[in-house]
Design a protein around this motif. Structure first.
Motif, PDB file in Angstrom:
ATOM      1  N   ALA A  18       0.727  -1.052  -0.041  1.00 51.39           N
ATOM      2  CA  ALA A  18       0.314  -0.430  -0.408  1.00 51.39           C
ATOM      3  C   ALA A  18       0.496   1.427  -0.313  1.00 51.39           C
ATOM      4  O   ALA A  18       0.696   2.296  -0.631  1.00 51.39           O
ATOM      5  CB  ALA A  18      -1.274   0.039   1.052  1.00 51.39           C
ATOM      6  N   TRP A  86      -6.631  -1.393  -7.640  1.00 56.21           N
ATOM      7  CA  TRP A  86      -6.369  -1.594  -6.613  1.00 56.21           C
ATOM      8  C   TRP A  86      -7.008   0.152  -6.453  1.00 56.21           C
ATOM      9  O   TRP A  86      -7.450   0.715  -6.421  1.00 56.21           O
ATOM     10  CB  TRP A  86      -4.677  -1.351  -6.268  1.00 56.21           C
ATOM     11  CG  TRP A  86      -3.967  -0.043  -6.812  1.00 56.21           C
ATOM     12  CD1 TRP A  86      -3.513  -0.299  -7.713  1.00 56.21           C
ATOM     13  CD2 TRP A  86      -3.289   0.494  -6.931  1.00 56.21           C
ATOM     14  NE1 TRP A  86      -2.745   0.442  -8.411  1.00 56.21           N
ATOM     15  CE2 TRP A  86      -3.168   1.366  -7.157  1.00 56.21           C
ATOM     16  CE3 TRP A  86      -3.812   2.113  -5.750  1.00 56.21           C
ATOM     17  CZ2 TRP A  86      -2.118   3.030  -7.453  1.00 56.21           C
ATOM     18  CZ3 TRP A  86      -3.685   3.524  -5.116  1.00 56.21           C
ATOM     19  CH2 TRP A  86      -2.737   3.496  -6.202  1.00 56.21           C
ATOM     20  N   ILE A  88      -6.324   2.213  -1.985  1.00 61.57           N
ATOM     21  CA  ILE A  88      -5.579   2.256  -1.226  1.00 61.57           C
ATOM     22  C   ILE A  88      -6.509   3.544   0.117  1.00 61.57           C
ATOM     23  O   ILE A  88      -6.897   4.741  -0.704  1.00 61.57           O
ATOM     24  CB  ILE A  88      -4.177   2.674  -0.832  1.00 61.57           C
ATOM     25  CG1 ILE A  88      -3.556   1.965  -1.671  1.00 61.57           C
ATOM     26  CG2 ILE A  88      -3.584   3.608   0.828  1.00 61.57           C
ATOM     27  CD1 ILE A  88      -2.318   1.504  -1.680  1.00 61.57           C
ATOM     28  N   GLY A 128      -5.433  -1.030   1.310  1.00 59.67           N
ATOM     29  CA  GLY A 128      -5.550  -1.257   0.756  1.00 59.67           C
ATOM     30  C   GLY A 128      -6.027  -2.905  -0.421  1.00 59.67           C
ATOM     31  O   GLY A 128      -6.005  -4.047   0.537  1.00 59.67           O
TER      32      GLY A 128
END
Length: 134
Positions: A18, A86, A88, A128
């Motif tokens: 992360a 992704w 975070i 994350g």
């Protein structure tokens, strides 16, 4: 109904993963609450170790509502075609940073105007997730 070309798997990122992704980007969103309720605004940022630094206007909504308050900060990268990416989230307290000695030491906002008020978000939690196509 949307055709799904790929199925995806969701997995948690390690703290190191992360942080590496946070260090690789320069735009995120800060979430805070003011008198009218929750708000989320896009900002440029830079990392200082595990802390997030944001330069803003001293009289703007972010400085007024976020300083000395609890905030969330989110950065992501998504690919709509593969339905992967992704995200975070950093949760912590935002405090005013002392003035910087040089401009190279502070975040550089893309928006015009005076942005000399720097917030430091010191994380309590960094989490994350990554969506990976199978």
């Amino acid at each position: 109904m949307k055709d799904h070309w790929f199925s995806s798997k969701l997995r948690d990122l390690t703290r190191d993963e992360a942080l590496s992704l946070l260090h690789s980007q320069c735009v995120g969103r800060i979430a805070f609450a003011d008198d009218s309720g929750p708000d989320v605004l896009p900002v440029n940022y830079m990392m200082s170790g595990e802390d997030v630094l944001i330069a803003t206007s001293a009289y703007g909504a972010i400085a007024r509502a976020a300083t000395n308050g609890r905030v969330a900060f989110e950065v992501d990268e998504l690919d709509g075609y593969t339905e992967s990416g992704w995200s975070i989230v950093v949760r912590g307290r935002a405090t005013r940073e002392a003035p910087f000695v040089t401009s190279a030491d502070k975040p550089r906002p893309w928006v015009d105007g005076v942005r000399t008020y720097v917030l430091r978000i010191t994380p309590d939690v960094i989490s994350g997730r990554r969506l990976i196509p199978s």
